[in-house]
Design a protein around this motif. Structure first.
Motif, PDB file in Angstrom:
ATOM      1  N   PHE A 306       0.851  -1.181   0.000  1.00 17.09           N
ATOM      2  CA  PHE A 306       0.000   0.000   0.000  1.00 17.09           C
ATOM      3  C   PHE A 306       0.894   1.240   0.000  1.00 17.09           C
ATOM      4  O   PHE A 306       1.086   1.884   1.031  1.00 17.09           O
ATOM      5  CB  PHE A 306      -0.914   0.007   1.220  1.00 17.09           C
ATOM      6  CG  PHE A 306      -1.883  -1.143   1.236  1.00 17.09           C
ATOM      7  CD1 PHE A 306      -3.151  -1.001   0.708  1.00 17.09           C
ATOM      8  CD2 PHE A 306      -1.509  -2.370   1.751  1.00 17.09           C
ATOM      9  CE1 PHE A 306      -4.040  -2.063   0.709  1.00 17.09           C
ATOM     10  CE2 PHE A 306      -2.393  -3.429   1.760  1.00 17.09           C
ATOM     11  CZ  PHE A 306      -3.663  -3.283   1.230  1.00 17.09           C
ATOM     12  N   PRO A 307       1.464   1.615  -1.140  1.00 16.29           N
ATOM     13  CA  PRO A 307       2.430   2.705  -1.170  1.00 16.29           C
ATOM     14  C   PRO A 307       1.875   4.057  -0.791  1.00 16.29           C
ATOM     15  O   PRO A 307       2.634   4.965  -0.455  1.00 16.29           O
ATOM     16  CB  PRO A 307       2.907   2.698  -2.633  1.00 16.29           C
ATOM     17  CG  PRO A 307       1.782   2.055  -3.394  1.00 16.29           C
ATOM     18  CD  PRO A 307       1.222   1.037  -2.461  1.00 16.29           C
ATOM     19  N   ARG A 308       0.549   4.224  -0.830  1.00 20.01           N
ATOM     20  CA  ARG A 308      -0.021   5.536  -0.531  1.00 20.01           C
ATOM     21  C   ARG A 308      -0.763   5.551   0.793  1.00 20.01           C
ATOM     22  O   ARG A 308      -1.637   6.365   1.029  1.00 20.01           O
ATOM     23  CB  ARG A 308      -0.956   5.966  -1.666  1.00 20.01           C
ATOM     24  CG  ARG A 308      -0.220   6.124  -2.993  1.00 20.01           C
ATOM     25  CD  ARG A 308      -1.058   6.833  -4.041  1.00 20.01           C
ATOM     26  NE  ARG A 308      -2.261   6.113  -4.388  1.00 20.01           N
ATOM     27  CZ  ARG A 308      -2.306   5.114  -5.251  1.00 20.01           C
ATOM     28  NH1 ARG A 308      -1.198   4.700  -5.838  1.00 20.01           N
ATOM     29  NH2 ARG A 308      -3.449   4.513  -5.533  1.00 20.01           N
ATOM     30  N   ILE A 309      -0.428   4.651   1.696  1.00 20.85           N
ATOM     31  CA  ILE A 309      -1.045   4.646   3.019  1.00 20.85           C
ATOM     32  C   ILE A 309      -0.448   5.762   3.871  1.00 20.85           C
ATOM     33  O   ILE A 309       0.754   5.876   4.007  1.00 20.85           O
ATOM     34  CB  ILE A 309      -0.844   3.295   3.731  1.00 20.85           C
ATOM     35  CG1 ILE A 309      -1.802   2.265   3.154  1.00 20.85           C
ATOM     36  CG2 ILE A 309      -1.077   3.418   5.231  1.00 20.85           C
ATOM     37  CD1 ILE A 309      -1.725   0.919   3.812  1.00 20.85           C
ATOM     38  N   CYS A 310      -1.302   6.589   4.399  1.00 21.10           N
ATOM     39  CA  CYS A 310      -0.859   7.665   5.296  1.00 21.10           C
ATOM     40  C   CYS A 310      -1.729   7.677   6.553  1.00 21.10           C
ATOM     41  O   CYS A 310      -1.890   8.721   7.178  1.00 21.10           O
ATOM     42  CB  CYS A 310      -0.944   9.020   4.595  1.00 21.10           C
ATOM     43  SG  CYS A 310       0.004   9.137   3.074  1.00 21.10           S
ATOM     44  N   GLY A 311      -2.283   6.544   6.921  1.00 26.89           N
ATOM     45  CA  GLY A 311      -3.232   6.517   8.018  1.00 26.89           C
ATOM     46  C   GLY A 311      -4.602   6.911   7.513  1.00 26.89           C
ATOM     47  O   GLY A 311      -4.813   7.108   6.314  1.00 26.89           O
ATOM     48  N   PRO A 312      -5.585   7.075   8.396  1.00 30.89           N
ATOM     49  CA  PRO A 312      -6.935   7.454   7.970  1.00 30.89           C
ATOM     50  C   PRO A 312      -6.928   8.782   7.222  1.00 30.89           C
ATOM     51  O   PRO A 312      -6.375   9.770   7.701  1.00 30.89           O
ATOM     52  CB  PRO A 312      -7.707   7.563   9.291  1.00 30.89           C
ATOM     53  CG  PRO A 312      -6.931   6.728  10.258  1.00 30.89           C
ATOM     54  CD  PRO A 312      -5.496   6.875   9.850  1.00 30.89           C
ATOM     55  N   ARG A 313      -7.548   8.791   6.056  1.00 31.32           N
ATOM     56  CA  ARG A 313      -7.610  10.000   5.238  1.00 31.32           C
ATOM     57  C   ARG A 313      -9.057  10.466   5.153  1.00 31.32           C
ATOM     58  O   ARG A 313      -9.963   9.692   4.811  1.00 31.32           O
ATOM     59  CB  ARG A 313      -7.105   9.719   3.826  1.00 31.32           C
ATOM     60  CG  ARG A 313      -5.711   9.115   3.781  1.00 31.32           C
ATOM     61  CD  ARG A 313      -4.649  10.088   4.223  1.00 31.32           C
ATOM     62  NE  ARG A 313      -4.533  11.206   3.311  1.00 31.32           N
ATOM     63  CZ  ARG A 313      -3.598  12.153   3.428  1.00 31.32           C
ATOM     64  NH1 ARG A 313      -2.737  12.116   4.431  1.00 31.32           N
ATOM     65  NH2 ARG A 313      -3.543  13.135   2.559  1.00 31.32           N
ATOM     66  N   LYS A 314      -9.289  11.711   5.464  1.00 27.90           N
ATOM     67  CA  LYS A 314     -10.643  12.258   5.410  1.00 27.90           C
ATOM     68  C   LYS A 314     -11.177  12.214   3.987  1.00 27.90           C
ATOM     69  O   LYS A 314     -10.478  12.550   3.030  1.00 27.90           O
ATOM     70  CB  LYS A 314     -10.638  13.697   5.914  1.00 27.90           C
ATOM     71  CG  LYS A 314     -12.020  14.347   5.932  1.00 27.90           C
ATOM     72  CD  LYS A 314     -11.936  15.777   6.449  1.00 27.90           C
ATOM     73  CE  LYS A 314     -13.322  16.428   6.427  1.00 27.90           C
ATOM     74  NZ  LYS A 314     -13.271  17.829   6.907  1.00 27.90           N
TER      75      LYS A 314
END
Length: 335
Positions: A306-314
């Motif tokens: 998941f290269p674009r995982i940044c935690g929960p995204r609004k």
């Protein structure tokens, strides 16, 4: 890179799965959609998964399913054979073994019985096995009856893990049931024959059971009038919009205009947003409350997938009441 499949251990999980025909060709006529729907219910029964809602379209299908944790489910030999006969009601060349032969092996016990039991149970209570079995069976039927050969599907399938809480389930269920409205096929989802809402209105107990669960009334059957009113009100308050204008596909303003507005960060009603293909529901990886998405993110065993995982995204574009996604989408979020 193919995205890893996120699975939750120790509790049931809800998945929104989507699969498209090869090259997105419009291959599925009314007969094919009817067969696909019947096979879906059949495979779901065998797999031990609960269908909450679904929609069969001309070149793809959606299904929202609740999958129990297999470690918490005990399946008796009697239940194993009942499910086996659901999947293989009569002998075919694709049947692994005759039902009466398997039943005799299980009754006798021993190592062979344990091997048979393990092999059958391994195909149950798993979203990947459910989708694999459904797509393989439908491909065999379709290619045989339509005189074609080769792959029928463009990819494995997409799945998004959905928070099992009420609002998240409702929003995804409404999005799925509104597919034919978005496509401009019908103006009322109850008039479409191959979605759960249309089937439920037509009297199907199993379709009603899933929608009752989606609106938070549990899984036990209750008189259909109450959940029917609740879900229809939800569809029309949250998921409907004025009659199509020059935007087509059920949008109340031209499609390109509201798409540009949403992707600039503007906010439009959920009613209008659900009339567009919302990438959050297919590419967001995990969908739900911030706490749910955060807890799930911490359990991902292959973060490199998941290269674009940044935690929960609004979620942007509408008033999603605080819902978030795991995958940080690039480009348009509505398309």
């Amino acid at each position: 890179m193919r995205r890893a499949r996120i699975k939750i251990r120790g509790k049931s999980a809800v998945y929104h799965c989507v699969s498209r025909a090869v090259n997105r060709e419009m291959l599925f006529d009314s007969v094919a959609k009817e067969v696909l729907r019947g096979q879906m219910w059949q495979v779901a029964d065998f797999s031990g998964v609960e269908v909450i809602t679904y929609c069969m379209m001309g070149n793809h299908f959606h299904v929202l399913v609740r999958v129990p944790d297999r470690e918490q489910v005990s399946v008796s030999d009697e239940e194993l054979m009942r499910r086996y006969r659901v999947l293989y009601p009569r002998p075919t060349k694709y049947q692994p073994a005759r039902a009466d032969v398997l039943e005799a092996i299980l009754a006798e016990g021993g190592e062979e019985a344990e091997a048979v039991r393990a092999q059958l149970v391994a195909r149950m209570h798993d979203v990947s096995e459910f989708m694999k079995t459904l797509k393989q069976r439908f491909t065999i039927w379709y290619n045989h009856n339509y005189g074609r050969a080769g792959t029928l599907w463009s990819e494995r399938f997409k799945s998004t893990l959905v928070d099992g809480k009420r609002f998240a389930l409702q929003i995804v269920a409404a999005y799925i049931d509104l597919n034919p409205v978005r496509a401009g096929i019908v103006t009322d989802p109850k008039d479409y024959r191959w979605n759960a809402y249309g089937e439920a209105v037509g009297g199907s107990a199993k379709a009603r059971r899933g929608l009752i669960a989606a609106i938070g009334l549990g899984t036990e059957m209750v008189p259909w009038s109450e959940p029917s009113r609740a879900y229809r009100k939800y569809l029309y308050c949250k998921g409907s919009a004025p009659a199509p204008g020059n935007g087509g596909a059920g949008a109340s303003i031209p499609v390109e205009a509201w798409r540009r507005e949403m992707n600039r960060g503007g906010v439009i009603p959920v009613a209008a947003a659900l009339r567009c293909r919302v990438r959050y529901f297919t590419d967001g990886a995990v969908f739900g409350s911030r706490a749910y998405v955060q807890d799930t993110a911490e359990s991902v065993s292959e973060p490199s997938a998941f290269p674009r995982i940044c935690g929960p995204r609004k979620m942007l574009g509408s008033d999603w009441r605080g819902l978030t996604v795991l995958q940080n989408l690039r480009g348009e979020i509505f398309g």
